[in-house]
Design a protein around this motif. Structure first.
Motif, PDB file in Angstrom:
ATOM      1  N   ILE A  49       0.823  -1.214   0.000  1.00  0.00           N
ATOM      2  CA  ILE A  49       0.000   0.000   0.000  1.00  0.00           C
ATOM      3  C   ILE A  49       0.858   1.265   0.000  1.00  0.00           C
ATOM      4  CG2 ILE A  49      -0.375   0.209   2.525  1.00  0.00           C
ATOM      5  CD1 ILE A  49      -3.313   0.440   0.217  1.00  0.00           C
ATOM      6  N   ARG A  50       1.988   1.217   0.718  1.00  0.00           N
ATOM      7  CA  ARG A  50       2.915   2.347   0.730  1.00  0.00           C
ATOM      8  C   ARG A  50       4.334   1.808   0.575  1.00  0.00           C
ATOM      9  NH1 ARG A  50      -1.244   3.588   3.949  1.00  0.00           N
ATOM     10  NH2 ARG A  50      -0.473   2.137   5.492  1.00  0.00           N
ATOM     11  N   PHE A 160      -4.570   7.154  -5.991  1.00  0.00           N
ATOM     12  CA  PHE A 160      -3.364   6.892  -5.192  1.00  0.00           C
ATOM     13  C   PHE A 160      -3.141   5.412  -4.937  1.00  0.00           C
ATOM     14  CE2 PHE A 160      -6.955   8.058  -2.397  1.00  0.00           C
ATOM     15  CZ  PHE A 160      -7.125   6.869  -1.689  1.00  0.00           C
ATOM     16  N   GLN A 262     -10.016  10.508   3.567  1.00  0.00           N
ATOM     17  CA  GLN A 262      -8.784  10.711   2.778  1.00  0.00           C
ATOM     18  C   GLN A 262      -8.357  12.168   2.682  1.00  0.00           C
ATOM     19  OE1 GLN A 262      -7.417   8.002   2.550  1.00  0.00           O
ATOM     20  NE2 GLN A 262      -8.814   6.380   1.950  1.00  0.00           N
ATOM     21  N   ASP A 300      -9.293   7.214   7.645  1.00  0.00           N
ATOM     22  CA  ASP A 300      -7.935   7.267   7.088  1.00  0.00           C
ATOM     23  C   ASP A 300      -7.801   8.606   6.365  1.00  0.00           C
ATOM     24  OD1 ASP A 300      -7.486   4.615   7.818  1.00  0.00           O
ATOM     25  OD2 ASP A 300      -7.947   3.824   5.830  1.00  0.00           O
ATOM     26  N   PHE A 331      -1.678   9.086   6.913  1.00  0.00           N
ATOM     27  CA  PHE A 331      -0.605   8.540   6.082  1.00  0.00           C
ATOM     28  C   PHE A 331      -0.010   9.631   5.204  1.00  0.00           C
ATOM     29  CE2 PHE A 331      -3.920   5.253   6.572  1.00  0.00           C
ATOM     30  CZ  PHE A 331      -3.192   4.311   7.294  1.00  0.00           C
ATOM     31  N   ARG A 332       1.309   9.590   5.057  1.00  0.00           N
ATOM     32  CA  ARG A 332       1.938  10.483   4.076  1.00  0.00           C
ATOM     33  C   ARG A 332       1.770   9.842   2.708  1.00  0.00           C
ATOM     34  NH1 ARG A 332       7.560  11.507   7.360  1.00  0.00           N
ATOM     35  NH2 ARG A 332       6.555  11.211   9.361  1.00  0.00           N
ATOM     36  N   SER A 334       2.316   8.196  -0.636  1.00  0.00           N
ATOM     37  CA  SER A 334       3.446   7.415  -1.147  1.00  0.00           C
ATOM     38  C   SER A 334       3.175   7.057  -2.609  1.00  0.00           C
ATOM     39  CB  SER A 334       3.563   6.158  -0.274  1.00  0.00           C
ATOM     40  OG  SER A 334       4.420   5.210  -0.844  1.00  0.00           O
ATOM     41  N   ARG A 336       2.887   5.109  -5.779  1.00  0.00           N
ATOM     42  CA  ARG A 336       2.798   3.682  -6.044  1.00  0.00           C
ATOM     43  C   ARG A 336       2.853   3.417  -7.534  1.00  0.00           C
ATOM     44  NH1 ARG A 336       4.057   0.314  -3.099  1.00  0.00           N
ATOM     45  NH2 ARG A 336       5.732   1.749  -3.470  1.00  0.00           N
TER      46      ARG A 336
HETATM   47  N1  5AD Z   1      -0.036   6.636  -0.024  1.00  0.00           N
HETATM   48  C1  5AD Z   1      -0.405   6.846   1.253  1.00  0.00           C
HETATM   49  N2  5AD Z   1      -1.466   6.262   1.813  1.00  0.00           N
HETATM   50  C2  5AD Z   1      -2.199   5.428   1.067  1.00  0.00           C
HETATM   51  N3  5AD Z   1      -3.293   4.719   1.342  1.00  0.00           N
HETATM   52  C3  5AD Z   1      -3.632   4.018   0.243  1.00  0.00           C
HETATM   53  N4  5AD Z   1      -2.782   4.258  -0.751  1.00  0.00           N
HETATM   54  C4  5AD Z   1      -1.876   5.153  -0.273  1.00  0.00           C
HETATM   55  C5  5AD Z   1      -0.750   5.791  -0.821  1.00  0.00           C
HETATM   56  N5  5AD Z   1      -0.372   5.599  -2.093  1.00  0.00           N
HETATM   57  C6  5AD Z   1      -3.968   4.791   2.633  1.00  0.00           C
HETATM   58  C7  5AD Z   1      -5.423   5.231   2.469  1.00  0.00           C
HETATM   59  C8  5AD Z   1      -6.178   3.975   2.732  1.00  0.00           C
HETATM   60  C9  5AD Z   1      -5.297   3.252   3.705  1.00  0.00           C
HETATM   61  C10 5AD Z   1      -5.523   1.796   3.867  1.00  0.00           C
HETATM   62  O1  5AD Z   1      -4.001   3.499   3.209  1.00  0.00           O
HETATM   63  O2  5AD Z   1      -5.709   6.194   3.451  1.00  0.00           O
HETATM   64  O3  5AD Z   1      -7.489   4.185   3.236  1.00  0.00           O
END
Ligand code: 5AD
Length: 454
Positions: A49-50, A160, A262, A300, A331-332, A334, A336
């Motif tokens: 995910i990150r 994202f 988000q 999140d 979350f910062r 990231s 992908r």
């Molecule tokens: N960068 C950061 N956070 C992310 N999430 C999903 N993809 C990314 C990313 N590329 C976070 C979202 C999601 C959680 C499981 O992870 O907030 O709800």
């Protein structure tokens, strides 16, 4: 018996998958072991995910390299989301990995491991497979609470997110299969289930005949022995009034909803392809709060999504203050591989992400602490799940809103029961309480007023 060491990263669905893998391999005479040094087979169930989640896996693989050198017949496998996404990089950076397979291939794990042990290297299986419900589970796993995957995949295509790539299309397990699994869990002593799906509230659209999560919750509610039903993760886009009413009306469904926002900026939500505006999200929150009084909410939030300005971030802070979440995961952003946002021009510098992350955490910590205060002095039903981590003489459990409560219990005697506890202290990460009564009548009454009590 041969020995299997499993290392699990990431979400609850990965934990669920790991249990399945352990269960399937048990049939092939593998038993779990705690130390990699003792293992014949080591599997890493990974998260993509990150980037940080992937870094952890590569450093773990680095740590295992020495072991593989001294014992060349040790099998090292990488499974799950990162296997699906980063097959090439894994082969390049860790050529000593023998086996790489994605989550669709889990049902074939026995055969895949056997191929490696017969000398085939490297074995790869990252194809999309048919939806299979695996119910094999290893023995000795705590049965008081269990995850139950009710659907796989995601079709939301948030810009994202890598999940549509790693876990494929949305596919629901038929209700009869889900109920069967939960009946089995209840018979083995399970009292709480968490229904899992990447967009769990889109459950059932693809079934014939179609149904929805509210209908599934009603069916799960009928399973004797289960006391509490949780479900995660819900997407605001698919949140219906019918589901909100089910949270209120289906007795075993707890008053808790994880509803990732988000961002609180419409501009960002649009670029993220989330399918709702801040106003729509706040309307849903209002409906939730008025329909289910005292509902606990979590979320999140991504900071530093491409193009996010100080003003966008201020909008997010504003939404967080207005909703007053019980819990928020920040979350910062990231980048992908293969996702649209990774190629957006206006990436936010790391230092800005770090700053916003810290600022938002301060806000979420404050609002969560304020929310906890509402529990002070109340009697709440607590599902006792073990001894307190700090003091093994104390009992520990969870409220319906998923807060940890420690209290003076009677050793392990209460484990598995729901008891009324008066909350005496609200601490930063847990609650302290006192058992009010333990006779059966009180327990029943306590269960009965659960919704109103919390
Ligand atoms: N960068 C950061 N956070 C992310 N999430 C999903 N993809 C990314 C990313 N590329 C976070 C979202 C999601 C959680 C499981 O992870 O907030 O709800």
């Amino acid at each position: 018996m041969a020995k299997l060491h499993l290392i699990t990263y990431g979400c609850q669905m990965n934990e669920y998958d790991s249990e399945r893998v352990a269960g399937l391999l048990k049939r092939d005479q593998y038993e779990l072991c705690d130390r990699p040094e003792d293992a014949d087979v080591i599997l890493l169930n990974t998260c993509a995910i990150r980037e940080k989640a992937e870094d952890k896996v590569f450093s773990q693989l680095g740590a295992l390299k020495g072991l593989k050198k001294t014992r060349p017949d040790l099998v090292i496998g990488v499974m799950g989301c990162m296997a699906q996404l980063q097959q090439g990089r894994i082969q390049e950076r860790a050529p000593y990995v023998d086996l790489v397979f994605g989550s669709p291939a889990i049902a074939r794990v026995g055969e895949l491991v056997a191929r490696v042990r017969r000398g085939e290297r490297q074995v790869l299986d990252t194809a999309e497979g048919a939806l299979v419900k695996i119910i094999a589970k290893p023995e000795g796993v705590s049965r008081l609470k269990a995850f139950v995957t009710v659907m796989e995949g995601c079709e939301k295509h948030c810009t994202f997110c890598v999940v549509p790539v790693t876990r494929g299309r949305e596919r629901s397990h038929p209700p009869a299969v889900v109920i069967d699994e939960i009946r089995g869990l209840a018979a083995a002593g399970c009292r709480e289930v968490t229904l899992l799906g990447q967009t769990v509230n889109a459950y059932g659209r693809d079934l014939d005949p179609p149904l929805d999560l509210a209908a599934l919750l009603e069916q799960v509610n009928e399973v004797d022995g289960i006391d509490r039903i949780r479900f995660t993760t819900s997407n605001p886009y698919n949140l219906t009034s019918r589901l909100i009413r089910a949270i209120r009306d289906v007795p075993k469904v707890v008053e808790y909803l994880h509803l990732p926002v988000q961002s609180g900026s419409d501009r960002m939500l649009e670029r993220m392809h989330r399918g709702y505006t801040t106003q729509r999200y706040l309307e849903l929150i209002d409906e939730l709060k008025s329909t289910v009084p005292d509902i606990a909410l979590s979320t999140d939030i991504i900071v530093g999504f491409p193009g996010e300005t100080d003003a966008d971030f201020a909008d997010t802070v504003d939404v967080v203050e207005r909703v007053a979440y019980d819990n928020a995961f920040v979350f910062r952003y990231s980048r992908r591989p293969g996702t649209p946002a990774a190629d957006m021009a206006d990436q936010v510098p790391d230092a800005v992400k770090a700053e916003r992350n810290a600022a938002l955490l301060a806000v979420t910590t404050r609002t969560a602490a304020a929310r906890s205060q509402r529990l002070a002095g109340r009697v709440v039903p607590v599902l006792v799940d073990g001894a307190s981590r700090k003091d093994p003489r104390e009992a520990s459990g969870r409220t319906r809103c998923n807060r940890v409560v420690n209290f003076e219990g009677h050793g392990r005697a209460l484990i598995g029961s729901v008891v009324p506890v008066r909350i005496t202290d609200v601490l930063p990460h847990s609650l302290r309480g006192a058992l009010t009564e333990t006779d059966d009548a009180a327990r029943v009454e306590c269960d009965g007023v659960a919704g109103a009590a919390e």
